[in-house]
Motif scaffolding. Structure first.
Motif, mmCIF file in Angstrom:
data_model
loop_
_atom_site.group_PDB
_atom_site.id
_atom_site.type_symbol
_atom_site.label_atom_id
_atom_site.label_comp_id
_atom_site.label_asym_id
_atom_site.label_seq_id
_atom_site.Cartn_x
_atom_site.Cartn_y
_atom_site.Cartn_z
ATOM 1 N N TRP A 132 22.059 16.628 -85.097
ATOM 2 C CA TRP A 132 20.630 16.864 -85.329
ATOM 3 C C TRP A 132 20.137 16.080 -86.534
ATOM 4 C CZ3 TRP A 132 16.858 18.595 -82.451
ATOM 5 C CH2 TRP A 132 17.147 19.430 -81.374
ATOM 6 N N LEU A 133 20.948 16.049 -87.596
ATOM 7 C CA LEU A 133 20.560 15.264 -88.775
ATOM 8 C C LEU A 133 20.378 13.790 -88.405
ATOM 9 C CD1 LEU A 133 20.126 14.779 -91.811
ATOM 10 C CD2 LEU A 133 22.626 14.766 -92.078
ATOM 11 N N MET A 134 21.318 13.252 -87.620
ATOM 12 C CA MET A 134 21.217 11.838 -87.229
ATOM 13 C C MET A 134 19.988 11.586 -86.359
ATOM 14 S SD MET A 134 23.514 10.157 -88.785
ATOM 15 C CE MET A 134 23.079 11.289 -90.105
ATOM 16 N N GLU A 135 19.659 12.549 -85.485
ATOM 17 C CA GLU A 135 18.448 12.398 -84.677
ATOM 18 C C GLU A 135 17.214 12.314 -85.573
ATOM 19 O OE1 GLU A 135 18.259 14.500 -81.022
ATOM 20 O OE2 GLU A 135 16.121 14.897 -81.215
ATOM 21 N N GLU A 136 17.179 13.183 -86.596
ATOM 22 C CA GLU A 136 16.023 13.168 -87.506
ATOM 23 C C GLU A 136 15.998 11.902 -88.363
ATOM 24 O OE1 GLU A 136 13.513 14.904 -87.222
ATOM 25 O OE2 GLU A 136 14.204 16.597 -86.037
ATOM 26 N N VAL A 137 17.175 11.390 -88.750
ATOM 27 C CA VAL A 137 17.217 10.109 -89.475
ATOM 28 C C VAL A 137 16.626 9.006 -88.590
ATOM 29 C CG1 VAL A 137 18.761 8.325 -90.409
ATOM 30 C CG2 VAL A 137 19.115 10.721 -91.026
ATOM 31 N N GLY A 138 16.938 9.045 -87.294
ATOM 32 C CA GLY A 138 16.372 8.078 -86.359
ATOM 33 C C GLY A 138 14.852 8.186 -86.274
ATOM 34 N N GLU A 139 14.351 9.419 -86.262
ATOM 35 C CA GLU A 139 12.895 9.614 -86.224
ATOM 36 C C GLU A 139 12.243 9.086 -87.503
ATOM 37 O OE1 GLU A 139 12.022 13.702 -85.265
ATOM 38 O OE2 GLU A 139 13.016 13.561 -83.317
ATOM 39 N N LEU A 140 12.909 9.285 -88.655
ATOM 40 C CA LEU A 140 12.376 8.753 -89.918
ATOM 41 C C LEU A 140 12.376 7.228 -89.892
ATOM 42 C CD1 LEU A 140 11.353 9.070 -92.825
ATOM 43 C CD2 LEU A 140 13.753 9.294 -93.557
#
Ligand SMILES: [Mg+2]
Ligand SMILES: [Zn+2]
Length: 98
Positions: A29-37
């Motif tokens: 989930w953290l990596m998904e949010e890093v991708g969104e950022l």
């Protein structure tokens, strides 16, 4: 809100689900949010969208820290509170750092 208060807030809101999900799932989930950022910054999204994505990344980092039992405030103080970990200066003088 300071970082310690924020991490405690995340703990209060989500800890039951977070412990069920575990570190590996939380990391995804953290990596998904890093991708969104990355997308928001790369695409020049508006300020509200960028703020939203910065908040998500920090929230998921705090979540992972909770699952792993790491106090982010203590970790930051220990590593960066007395200056650059490389050279020890408050304004970094390391050679070769970009
Ligand atoms: Mg997001
Ligand atoms: Zn340095």
């Amino acid at each position: 809100m300071d970082l310690r208060d924020f991490q405690q807030l995340i703990e209060k809101m989500y800890s039951r689900k977070d412990r069920e999900r575990g570190a590996a799932g939380t990391f995804l989930w953290l990596m998904e949010e890093v991708g969104e950022l990355a997308a928001a910054v790369g695409e020049g999204a508006d300020e509200a969208k960028k703020r939203d994505e910065f908040a998500d990344v920090l929230a998921w980092l705090a979540t992972l820290a909770n699952v792993e039992g790491v106090d982010l405030s203590d970790a930051l103080q220990a590593k960066y509170g007395r200056g650059c970990p490389g050279c020890g200066k408050m304004v970094c003088e390391c050679k070769g750092k970009p």
